[in-house]
Motif scaffolding. Structure first.
Motif, PDB file in Angstrom:
ATOM      1  N   VAL A  46      -8.360 -13.661  23.451  1.00 33.68           N
ATOM      2  CA  VAL A  46      -7.701 -14.766  22.765  1.00 33.68           C
ATOM      3  C   VAL A  46      -6.354 -15.079  23.419  1.00 33.68           C
ATOM      4  O   VAL A  46      -5.976 -16.240  23.575  1.00 33.68           O
ATOM      5  CB  VAL A  46      -7.518 -14.451  21.261  1.00 33.68           C
ATOM      6  N   LYS A  47      -5.635 -14.045  23.857  1.00 35.75           N
ATOM      7  CA  LYS A  47      -4.297 -14.217  24.435  1.00 35.75           C
ATOM      8  C   LYS A  47      -4.299 -14.584  25.921  1.00 35.75           C
ATOM      9  O   LYS A  47      -3.240 -14.902  26.464  1.00 35.75           O
ATOM     10  CB  LYS A  47      -3.486 -12.931  24.272  1.00 35.75           C
ATOM     11  N   GLN A  48      -5.451 -14.520  26.595  1.00 33.46           N
ATOM     12  CA  GLN A  48      -5.512 -14.724  28.042  1.00 33.46           C
ATOM     13  C   GLN A  48      -4.810 -15.991  28.545  1.00 33.46           C
ATOM     14  O   GLN A  48      -4.038 -15.907  29.491  1.00 33.46           O
ATOM     15  CB  GLN A  48      -6.968 -14.714  28.520  1.00 33.46           C
ATOM     16  N   PRO A  49      -5.037 -17.177  27.951  1.00 34.83           N
ATOM     17  CA  PRO A  49      -4.338 -18.371  28.461  1.00 34.83           C
ATOM     18  C   PRO A  49      -2.816 -18.256  28.337  1.00 34.83           C
ATOM     19  O   PRO A  49      -2.075 -18.713  29.204  1.00 34.83           O
ATOM     20  CB  PRO A  49      -4.861 -19.507  27.586  1.00 34.83           C
ATOM     21  N   LEU A  50      -2.345 -17.614  27.257  1.00 33.92           N
ATOM     22  CA  LEU A  50      -0.903 -17.444  27.050  1.00 33.92           C
ATOM     23  C   LEU A  50      -0.312 -16.479  28.078  1.00 33.92           C
ATOM     24  O   LEU A  50       0.787 -16.704  28.594  1.00 33.92           O
ATOM     25  CB  LEU A  50      -0.633 -16.941  25.632  1.00 33.92           C
ATOM     26  N   LEU A  51      -1.048 -15.407  28.370  1.00 32.92           N
ATOM     27  CA  LEU A  51      -0.559 -14.425  29.349  1.00 32.92           C
ATOM     28  C   LEU A  51      -0.575 -15.003  30.757  1.00 32.92           C
ATOM     29  O   LEU A  51       0.325 -14.732  31.553  1.00 32.92           O
ATOM     30  CB  LEU A  51      -1.413 -13.156  29.278  1.00 32.92           C
ATOM     31  N   ALA A  52      -1.589 -15.812  31.073  1.00 31.18           N
ATOM     32  CA  ALA A  52      -1.686 -16.401  32.412  1.00 31.18           C
ATOM     33  C   ALA A  52      -0.554 -17.385  32.680  1.00 31.18           C
ATOM     34  O   ALA A  52      -0.091 -17.515  33.811  1.00 31.18           O
ATOM     35  CB  ALA A  52      -3.031 -17.097  32.585  1.00 31.18           C
ATOM     36  N   THR A  53      -0.093 -18.077  31.630  1.00 33.61           N
ATOM     37  CA  THR A  53       0.968 -19.079  31.793  1.00 33.61           C
ATOM     38  C   THR A  53       2.347 -18.556  31.374  1.00 33.61           C
ATOM     39  O   THR A  53       3.313 -19.311  31.371  1.00 33.61           O
ATOM     40  CB  THR A  53       0.645 -20.338  30.967  1.00 33.61           C
ATOM     41  N   ASN A  54       2.434 -17.269  30.993  1.00 32.21           N
ATOM     42  CA  ASN A  54       3.699 -16.648  30.553  1.00 32.21           C
ATOM     43  C   ASN A  54       4.339 -17.394  29.381  1.00 32.21           C
ATOM     44  O   ASN A  54       5.550 -17.609  29.357  1.00 32.21           O
ATOM     45  CB  ASN A  54       4.690 -16.548  31.719  1.00 32.21           C
ATOM     46  N   THR A  55       3.528 -17.786  28.404  1.00 30.03           N
ATOM     47  CA  THR A  55       4.043 -18.510  27.237  1.00 30.03           C
ATOM     48  C   THR A  55       3.713 -17.788  25.932  1.00 30.03           C
ATOM     49  O   THR A  55       3.699 -18.404  24.873  1.00 30.03           O
ATOM     50  CB  THR A  55       3.448 -19.933  27.193  1.00 30.03           C
ATOM     51  N   ALA A  56       3.462 -16.496  25.990  1.00 27.99           N
ATOM     52  CA  ALA A  56       3.033 -15.737  24.807  1.00 27.99           C
ATOM     53  C   ALA A  56       4.082 -15.754  23.690  1.00 27.99           C
ATOM     54  O   ALA A  56       3.733 -15.696  22.514  1.00 27.99           O
ATOM     55  CB  ALA A  56       2.698 -14.302  25.193  1.00 27.99           C
ATOM     56  N   GLU A  57       5.364 -15.834  24.049  1.00 29.93           N
ATOM     57  CA  GLU A  57       6.434 -15.780  23.042  1.00 29.93           C
ATOM     58  C   GLU A  57       6.962 -17.165  22.656  1.00 29.93           C
ATOM     59  O   GLU A  57       7.901 -17.259  21.869  1.00 29.93           O
ATOM     60  CB  GLU A  57       7.607 -14.935  23.573  1.00 29.93           C
ATOM     61  N   ASN A  58       6.391 -18.234  23.199  1.00 29.72           N
ATOM     62  CA  ASN A  58       6.948 -19.573  23.003  1.00 29.72           C
ATOM     63  C   ASN A  58       6.298 -20.374  21.887  1.00 29.72           C
ATOM     64  O   ASN A  58       6.886 -21.332  21.396  1.00 29.72           O
ATOM     65  CB  ASN A  58       6.840 -20.384  24.302  1.00 29.72           C
ATOM     66  N   PHE A  59       5.066 -20.016  21.492  1.00 31.41           N
ATOM     67  CA  PHE A  59       4.329 -20.848  20.551  1.00 31.41           C
ATOM     68  C   PHE A  59       3.767 -20.025  19.398  1.00 31.41           C
ATOM     69  O   PHE A  59       3.359 -18.881  19.575  1.00 31.41           O
ATOM     70  CB  PHE A  59       3.149 -21.543  21.261  1.00 31.41           C
TER      71      PHE A  59
END
Length: 129
Positions: A46-59
């Protein structure tokens, strides 16, 4: 930026994803990510797109999941999140998401059972005598 709304699908699962600026909280069907998906591998998917773009803490992400099994639901959520990130800022995220294959919908579905057979392809055991 207001709330971005996208849809992700996989097998029989449908994920409606709502993304807004926040602290990185993911809620699925009014439950925390770790509660809804107890398996680490599904949480990672589920987190893969966030980790790939380094945006896990932004949204902050709210997901409504319906249908399918846990694997299909996790992959549907992944596609929905990737599409939402593309809608937020296509120039920054699209190339990375596309390269990792997160924007491609996996269209494989279960083949239907045929009459006179026990399954989709399986035949009843043949007896010569």
């Amino acid at each position: 930026m207001e709330v971005v709304n996208t849809v992700g699908r996989r097998k029989a699962a449908v994920a409606r994803v709502f993304v807004k600026p926040g602290k990185g909280q993911i809620t699925i069907n009014h439950k925390e990510l770790a509660t809804y998906f107890p398996l680490e591998i599904l949480q990672f998917q589920v987190k893969q797109p966030l980790l790939a773009t380094n945006t896990a803490e932004n949204f902050d992400i709210v997901i409504n999941l319906v249908g399918g099994g846990i694997k299909g639901q996790a992959e549907a959520a992944r596609l929905g999140i990737a599409r939402a990130l593309c809608e937020i800022d296509a120039e920054a995220y699209r190339a990375t998401l596309k390269k990792n294959g997160f924007l491609t919908r996996d269209s494989r579905e279960v083949e239907r059972k045929k009459p006179g057979q026990p399954g989709a392809r399986r035949k009843f055991q043949f007896s010569k005598r």
